[in-house]
Design a protein around this motif. Structure first.
Motif, PDB file in Angstrom:
ATOM      1  N   PRO A 505      43.224  48.519  32.347  1.00 46.33           N
ATOM      2  CA  PRO A 505      42.755  49.810  32.872  1.00 46.33           C
ATOM      3  C   PRO A 505      43.833  50.693  33.491  1.00 46.33           C
ATOM      4  CG  PRO A 505      42.373  48.115  34.498  1.00 46.33           C
ATOM      5  CD  PRO A 505      42.972  47.415  33.290  1.00 46.33           C
ATOM      6  N   SER A 531      35.048  50.346  37.924  1.00 42.37           N
ATOM      7  CA  SER A 531      34.181  49.214  37.579  1.00 42.37           C
ATOM      8  C   SER A 531      33.088  49.609  36.599  1.00 42.37           C
ATOM      9  CB  SER A 531      33.560  48.617  38.842  1.00 42.37           C
ATOM     10  OG  SER A 531      32.610  49.512  39.415  1.00 42.37           O
ATOM     11  N   TYR A 534      34.456  49.936  32.490  1.00 39.61           N
ATOM     12  CA  TYR A 534      34.720  48.835  31.556  1.00 39.61           C
ATOM     13  C   TYR A 534      33.658  48.751  30.454  1.00 39.61           C
ATOM     14  CZ  TYR A 534      38.248  47.426  34.937  1.00 39.61           C
ATOM     15  OH  TYR A 534      39.335  47.412  35.768  1.00 39.61           O
ATOM     16  N   ASP A 538      34.206  48.993  26.384  1.00 39.56           N
ATOM     17  CA  ASP A 538      33.606  48.092  25.394  1.00 39.56           C
ATOM     18  C   ASP A 538      32.988  48.879  24.247  1.00 39.56           C
ATOM     19  OD1 ASP A 538      34.065  45.412  26.304  1.00 39.56           O
ATOM     20  OD2 ASP A 538      32.691  45.796  27.959  1.00 39.56           O
ATOM     21  N   TYR A 544      40.878  45.527  26.892  1.00 39.87           N
ATOM     22  CA  TYR A 544      41.397  45.793  28.231  1.00 39.87           C
ATOM     23  C   TYR A 544      41.535  44.481  28.993  1.00 39.87           C
ATOM     24  CZ  TYR A 544      36.407  45.425  29.430  1.00 39.87           C
ATOM     25  OH  TYR A 544      35.113  44.991  29.562  1.00 39.87           O
ATOM     26  N   VAL A 546      40.554  42.254  31.769  1.00 38.81           N
ATOM     27  CA  VAL A 546      39.424  42.104  32.682  1.00 38.81           C
ATOM     28  C   VAL A 546      39.969  41.758  34.068  1.00 38.81           C
ATOM     29  CG1 VAL A 546      37.316  40.822  33.208  1.00 38.81           C
ATOM     30  CG2 VAL A 546      37.908  41.331  30.823  1.00 38.81           C
ATOM     31  N   VAL A 570      33.608  44.401  37.541  1.00 42.66           N
ATOM     32  CA  VAL A 570      33.151  45.092  36.335  1.00 42.66           C
ATOM     33  C   VAL A 570      31.640  45.219  36.409  1.00 42.66           C
ATOM     34  CG1 VAL A 570      32.984  45.003  33.812  1.00 42.66           C
ATOM     35  CG2 VAL A 570      35.048  44.157  34.959  1.00 42.66           C
ATOM     36  N   VAL A 609      32.767  39.100  31.240  1.00 50.70           N
ATOM     37  CA  VAL A 609      32.134  40.279  30.647  1.00 50.70           C
ATOM     38  C   VAL A 609      31.255  39.856  29.472  1.00 50.70           C
ATOM     39  CG1 VAL A 609      32.544  42.486  29.501  1.00 50.70           C
ATOM     40  CG2 VAL A 609      34.005  41.774  31.393  1.00 50.70           C
ATOM     41  N   SER A 615      38.276  37.221  32.637  1.00 54.13           N
ATOM     42  CA  SER A 615      39.535  37.452  33.350  1.00 54.13           C
ATOM     43  C   SER A 615      40.305  36.157  33.542  1.00 54.13           C
ATOM     44  CB  SER A 615      39.247  38.070  34.724  1.00 54.13           C
ATOM     45  OG  SER A 615      38.711  37.094  35.604  1.00 54.13           O
TER      46      SER A 615
END
Length: 746
Positions: A505, A531, A534, A538, A544, A546, A570, A609, A615
């Motif tokens: 990001p 937040s 994200y 997608d 990106y 996470v 997120v 996610v 992440s």
């Protein structure tokens, strides 16, 4: 080399799957505030009562000259919703979306007013760029599904009633994309333009020329792309280039999105690709091969030959003919002048001009080209070296890449500056030093999202030296190695996803630093807004990084242990965690409230996610503060690396710890084990080039002791790996473990 894209059906399936999973995850995650979350932060946003619902009967009405902007909005809504809204030129906004230009109402260039009421939507811009940016803010007020490439059913396409008044604080809000070290096809460049435009970035510097590739078709010199655009044998050939028709297509695409593409034609260094094609351009005339690995060639464009000036004029004439930008970037960084010092033609020119340093020949070339471009109504831009190598008489703009404070050099010379310091704005560095982080540039420390966001900027005025801010994304560190070699036959796009991972990001932070006055920045508020973006990334099918879960509180308990309170980073994500120090995964426990552990190092948590997109874990770096006097921690040795019966080589990667020319101290400190370590000859290398070494005398170092060695660097190159090769063995066994620290003395 990736020259194909995933099929559109695969993309739609991936997006649909991601959307379904996001929906499931959202049901178990904390709710986020339903308020406008525009990035970059607007000057003013006033929330009102009600909303406007976009339906199939809504029309887009646009003022004169705004059909391209109307079509972009219509196509976006059609792709996401399936609604094919009517468009027409006019001025009526009742129950419609009206796009209009009114410089009396909106006084700042690229500024806009977005008004949403229950009766309709009006976007009023100072100019077409302002209208486009008003549209981007409008889209960010809508559900994340608005960025979907295929229709999403069951979405309420309502927009909350607001009035947004906004304008950029600076005219230059840019990104540099390095397509020379790695060739990104035009479809990816167009996607990159889309991502920039979404976040109101307006200058794209295309780094078209470097040692490892010439990417721009020049009709007069066909070998530049026939030879200089490719590397390696035919069966494993890397490379590619843009035809002039490709460039025109990208220019048209960018113009509709208020993005100005600025070509970079690099010289006198970083031009080996041209020298390979036409050896007569160099001082020596030697024939070289295109490199397969990143390095900085010592071969320069010969300043002493008229043929070099003719070549530059021919190339720049075709470049100016193609690119409408009023700026032409000439690069100009990282030249080493050994060739000039030994070239009869260059030495003769120095004598004729009364120059005393070979580096001043670069200033001569800059002046020649700056005058040439001024006659065509163009301004030369280049890396900060162009105002440091000889006196440049024509006003230019310098990209300040070492330190923000270096912009004073532009002020003193009557030039302009653009801030893109490697300390904050180089997105080829990783975001963290967490184990498991992707391979990326390491010649400086990681640049976190917060550090990128924190870059100081002088607020712009018409008299300001600083035009604005630019992020830079180099491709040299991770493409030409062994990690990301792609297989075209199976239609991969690994490198593009990798590039997106490093850009996002953080590109959102670049956009806010560039757009908003420094007084408007609030990192906590920025994180809250990001937040919610994200899920939008997608739907845009943009990879990106996470972010890890946010640690809201870490409380040491009176009875011992630590309690962690987390929040999601997120929107719609889950947090999964472990309490035994192990690496969590998508099947680990779901975080629902504060977690207690005996030691903070026992706690690990990740943001999930989707089951395949999550992440790195929350990571607590070891505390080396007790060793601060010895410099930066740079590595460690463990028993399995050490032999006990003979000397062996232990290699330490000190890239990033060696940050320039000078003398360095390398300190070895044993910390564990029953055996001492014996240290012999130590060599400092730049990739595989020996820079300095110690003698071969063996020293024995026990726990509680340390040994320090001094080595010198006199030919530093940014972006090049540095290693310390140490001859070592255990004394009576290999049970030895310890730390290496590096400290720069001068």
């Amino acid at each position: 080399m990736n020259q194909n894209r995933f099929h559109s059906c695969k993309k739609m399936l991936r997006a649909a799957a991601a959307a379904a999973i996001l929906g499931c995850l959202a049901s178990t995650s904390p709710a986020f505030a339903a308020k406008p979350t525009i990035v970059p932060v607007p000057m003013s946003i006033v929330e009102q009562q009600g909303s406007f619902k976009i339906t199939p009967s809504t029309a887009i009405v646009y003022g004169k000259g705004l059909k391209p902007q109307a079509d972009i909005l219509r196509n976006r809504l059609w792709s996401a919703s399936g609604m094919d809204l009517r468009t027409s030129e006019g001025t009526k906004s009742q129950q419609n979306i009206l796009l209009a230009v009114d410089p009396k109402k909106v006084k700042e260039a690229e500024g806009y007013i977005l008004s949403v009421t229950p009766k309709g939507i009006t976007v009023t811009g100072h100019d077409a760029g302002g209208v486009f940016y008003g549209i981007q803010s409008l889209l960010q007020l809508m559900p994340a599904e608005v960025y979907s490439k295929s229709p999403v059913r069951g979405v309420d396409w309502s927009v909350p009633a607001v009035t947004v008044t906004d304008a950029p604080a600076r005219p230059w809000r840019g990104m540099m994309l390095d397509v020379a070290r790695y060739f990104y096809d035009k479809e990816f460049v167009k996607k990159y333009i889309d991502m920039m435009a979404t976040y109101k970035l307006n200058k794209l510097q295309l780094h078209l020329i470097d040692d490892s590739g010439w990417r721009l078709e020049i009709k007069k010199y066909p070998r530049l792309t026939e030879v200089g655009a490719w590397a390696g044998p035919d069966t494993k050939r890397l490379g590619g280039y843009y035809t002039q028709d490709d460039i025109r297509e990208m220019l048209d695409y960018a113009a509709a999105r208020n993005v100005e593409i600025i070509p970079e034609i690099e010289f006198p260094a970083h031009i080996l690709s041209a020298v390979v094609a036409y050896p007569w351009l160099s001082c020596t005339g030697e024939q070289h091969e295109m490199p397969l690995q990143h390095f900085i060639s010592r071969d320069l464009l010969c300043a002493g030959k008229q043929s070099s000036i003719d070549f530059l004029e021919d190339v720049l004439n075709e470049t100016v003919e193609l690119f409408p930008s009023k700026y032409i970037n000439i690069g100009g960084d990282e030249a080493v002048y050994v060739r000039y010092e030994n070239c009869p033609d260059c030495q003769a020119l120095m004598k004729k001009l009364g120059l005393t340093k070979a580096s001043e020949l670069q200033g001569y070339l800059t002046n020649v080209v700056a005058d040439m471009m001024a006659k065509k109504g163009r301004t030369v831009v280049g890396w900060e070296e162009i105002i440091q190598r000889g006196k440049v008489t024509q006003p230019v703009a310098a990209l300040i890449w070492h330190n923000v404070a270096d912009s004073i050099q532009a002020t003193e010379g009557g030039h302009k500056a653009i801030l893109t310091p490697a300390t904050h704005m180089y997105l080829d560095f990783p975001e963290s030093s967490t184990p498991g982080e992707v391979k990326a540039a390491t010649w400086m420390p990681p640049i976190s999202l917060e550090k990128c966001y924190s870059m100081p900027v002088n607020d712009y005025s018409d008299k300001s030296t600083v035009l604005g801010v630019q992020g830079s994304f180099w491709s040299d560190q991770f493409i030409h190695g062994t990690v990301l070699q792609e297989i075209p036959n199976i239609n991969e796009n690994r490198s593009e996803s990798y590039a997106e991972y490093l850009n996002f990001p953080r590109m959102l932070a670049v956009s806010e630093v560039a757009w908003a006055p420094e007084s408007k920045r609030d990192y906590k508020d920025f994180l809250t807004r990001v937040s919610t973006h994200y899920p939008r990334l997608d739907y845009m099918e943009c990879s990106y990084r996470v972010p890890e879960p946010i640690i809201e509180k870490m409380t040491e308990l009176p009875a011992g242990g630590v309690e962690f309170t987390l929040s999601p980073s997120v929107e719609g994500s889950q947090i999964r965690y472990t309490t035994d120090g192990s690496y969590p995964n998508v099947h680990s426990a779901v975080y629902t409230g504060p977690v207690k552990v005996n030691n903070k190092d026992d706690f690990r948590a990740i943001t999930v996610v989707t089951p395949t997109h999550y992440s790195l874990p929350i990571y607590f770096a070891p505390d080396y503060s007790a060793y601060a006097q010895f410099g930066k921690f740079s590595g460690e040795w463990k028993p399995l690396q050490i032999q006990s019966d003979r000397m062996g080589t232990v290699r330490f990667d000190v890239t990033g710890k060696v940050g320039g020319n000078g003398t360095y101290e390398f300190t070895f400190i044993p910390t564990r084990g029953s055996n001492a370590i014996e240290l012999g000859a130590i060599k400092l290398l730049k990739r595989d080039e020996l820079l300095d070494q110690t003698d071969s005398a063996v020293e024995t170092v026990k726990i509680g002791e340390h040994r320090t060695y001094k080595l010198t660097v006199n030919s530093f190159e940014a972006g090049t790996p540095f290693y310390l090769d140490v001859q070592a063995k255990g004394n009576g066994g290999n049970d030895t473990q310890g730390l290496l620290f590096v400290r720069k003395l001068d």
